[in-house]
Design a protein around this motif. Sequence first.
Motif, PDB file in Angstrom:
ATOM      1  N   SER A 225      22.769  29.989  11.639  1.00 46.28           N
ATOM      2  CA  SER A 225      22.948  29.261  10.319  1.00 46.28           C
ATOM      3  C   SER A 225      22.965  27.813  10.333  1.00 46.28           C
ATOM      4  O   SER A 225      22.939  27.099   9.269  1.00 46.28           O
ATOM      5  CB  SER A 225      24.266  29.735   9.682  1.00 46.28           C
ATOM      6  OG  SER A 225      25.413  29.382  10.462  1.00 46.28           O
ATOM      7  N   THR A 226      23.023  27.334  11.407  1.00 44.13           N
ATOM      8  CA  THR A 226      22.999  25.679  11.468  1.00 44.13           C
ATOM      9  C   THR A 226      21.642  25.233  11.540  1.00 44.13           C
ATOM     10  O   THR A 226      20.665  25.411  12.323  1.00 44.13           O
ATOM     11  CB  THR A 226      23.700  25.250  12.891  1.00 44.13           C
ATOM     12  OG1 THR A 226      25.160  25.460  12.961  1.00 44.13           O
ATOM     13  CG2 THR A 226      23.791  24.017  13.130  1.00 44.13           C
ATOM     14  N   LEU A 227      21.342  24.080  10.679  1.00 39.64           N
ATOM     15  CA  LEU A 227      20.104  23.680  10.450  1.00 39.64           C
ATOM     16  C   LEU A 227      20.092  22.133  10.860  1.00 39.64           C
ATOM     17  O   LEU A 227      20.912  21.510  10.634  1.00 39.64           O
ATOM     18  CB  LEU A 227      19.680  23.799   9.080  1.00 39.64           C
ATOM     19  CG  LEU A 227      19.358  25.177   8.344  1.00 39.64           C
ATOM     20  CD1 LEU A 227      18.947  25.128   6.985  1.00 39.64           C
ATOM     21  CD2 LEU A 227      18.223  25.754   9.283  1.00 39.64           C
ATOM     22  N   VAL A 228      18.846  21.786  11.865  1.00 43.70           N
ATOM     23  CA  VAL A 228      19.120  20.378  12.244  1.00 43.70           C
ATOM     24  C   VAL A 228      17.606  19.763  11.825  1.00 43.70           C
ATOM     25  O   VAL A 228      16.789  20.146  11.859  1.00 43.70           O
ATOM     26  CB  VAL A 228      19.151  20.589  13.877  1.00 43.70           C
ATOM     27  CG1 VAL A 228      19.109  19.195  14.493  1.00 43.70           C
ATOM     28  CG2 VAL A 228      20.305  21.462  14.401  1.00 43.70           C
ATOM     29  N   TRP A 229      18.084  18.378  11.254  1.00 37.47           N
ATOM     30  CA  TRP A 229      16.818  17.517  11.026  1.00 37.47           C
ATOM     31  C   TRP A 229      16.910  16.432  12.153  1.00 37.47           C
ATOM     32  O   TRP A 229      17.940  15.897  12.431  1.00 37.47           O
ATOM     33  CB  TRP A 229      16.694  16.981   9.803  1.00 37.47           C
ATOM     34  CG  TRP A 229      17.969  16.387   9.139  1.00 37.47           C
ATOM     35  CD1 TRP A 229      19.132  16.540   8.774  1.00 37.47           C
ATOM     36  CD2 TRP A 229      17.767  14.566   8.702  1.00 37.47           C
ATOM     37  NE1 TRP A 229      19.630  15.340   8.441  1.00 37.47           N
ATOM     38  CE2 TRP A 229      18.741  14.508   8.196  1.00 37.47           C
ATOM     39  CE3 TRP A 229      16.489  14.063   8.744  1.00 37.47           C
ATOM     40  CZ2 TRP A 229      18.891  13.069   7.832  1.00 37.47           C
ATOM     41  CZ3 TRP A 229      16.680  12.709   8.212  1.00 37.47           C
ATOM     42  CH2 TRP A 229      17.785  12.415   7.766  1.00 37.47           C
ATOM     43  N   LEU A 230      15.797  16.023  12.476  1.00 36.43           N
ATOM     44  CA  LEU A 230      15.623  14.950  13.398  1.00 36.43           C
ATOM     45  C   LEU A 230      15.037  13.842  13.022  1.00 36.43           C
ATOM     46  O   LEU A 230      14.001  13.728  12.438  1.00 36.43           O
ATOM     47  CB  LEU A 230      14.905  15.594  14.606  1.00 36.43           C
ATOM     48  CG  LEU A 230      14.464  14.437  15.632  1.00 36.43           C
ATOM     49  CD1 LEU A 230      15.378  13.725  16.637  1.00 36.43           C
ATOM     50  CD2 LEU A 230      13.074  15.179  16.692  1.00 36.43           C
TER      51      LEU A 230
END
Length: 414
Positions: A225-230
């Motif tokens: 459920s953890t979303l990461v943007w870079l």
Amino acid sequence: MYTTIYYLCAPLLCLRWVYKSFKPPQYREPMRERFGIVRRQQTSSIWIHAVSMGESIAAKTIIEKLLKLKPDLNIVVTTTTPTGAKQIIEGLGDKVIHHYSPCDLPGTIKRFTKRIQPSALVIMETELWPNWLHHLKSKNIPVILANARMSEKSAQKYLKFRTLSQQMMSAFKLVLPVNEKDAKRFIRLGVSPERCVTTGNIKFDQVFKSNGDESYFHSWENNPSTLVWLAASTHKGEDEILLKAHQKVLESLPEAKLIIVPRHPERFDEVSDLVAELGFSFHSRSQPNTWNDDNQVMLGDSMGELMLAYKLSDIAFVGGSLVLIGGHNMIEPASLGKPVLSGPHVHNFSEVYRELSTQGGAKTVDSVESISGAVTRLMLDQQERQLMGQKALAVVEQSRGALDKTVNQLEPFL
């Protein structure tokens, strides 16, 4: 006049290199090489020049292909920056000889070429030094400009010094532009049409390796459920905008994570201070004792792991595009099927970005509100996020083939 000015500036260049030797220290090493004092080659060499990381990655792709065709080639590679040197040294090892690029003084380039004995010089993209080109032309040494790019803005600058530009362009035996628009600009500057062959962009043919530990985000990626943007390859003036955008993302998605990776290692501490000043809980990739699952931001202060960060992120913002740098290589995240966000300043990759944007694989954002809005929408809509990434990947796959065309053009000069 140009050479006289360069001689007058030479002491300042030395001071600049000494100053830069403190951060990062690699600049201290090549002082003698900057003035052409390098190891003598016993046989003739193919000299390939790349400025920094992006050009070095493309050069490495060509070199690997050339060595498959002719394993006994003696290749000397010069780079301008430590990041470029790192790509060549770590990627090719003792398959090539690496030196830092000589400065553009007549005595220096004569000394350098006498020692490495080049039978040809291949310059990556657009690195035009008048004394290099003049000397090599006088010695009848072919000069090839590969993966050549020329923005309209740069062309206009060269046209202000038309005589010098025409002299430089006449030195090229062959120019291999990435597209027809760039080809027309080179011809306008003085390159003979018959010496200008469009081959496409080699960067579409690169195989990007995800170096580093597969647990780059540690336990972040263990939680579906953890979303990461870079935010990748950021420059001064961009970090605060991106961090403030993340603050707004957190208002809608408190579990969202941001990885911010400054373009230059010497800015790691500066960006770390900014993250702390804005009140984020954060940790640094290089400091395991700071890692925490609940942190909102990670500072990507390691080298050679950007592709891994792209691979494990859900959304990629490519830096150098909110400021007048011209953007960085958005082919990297696109090749991994990631949706690409970018600021409006993308002249370094204008054709690439235009294709990605037209096909729906990339989107332009230019403010805290537009960045946070785009990130939030993509995080909330998995289908849109995946579709945008698929479209970006399709552009890359459809654009391959430039490497083979380029190597075919280079073969007669080997």
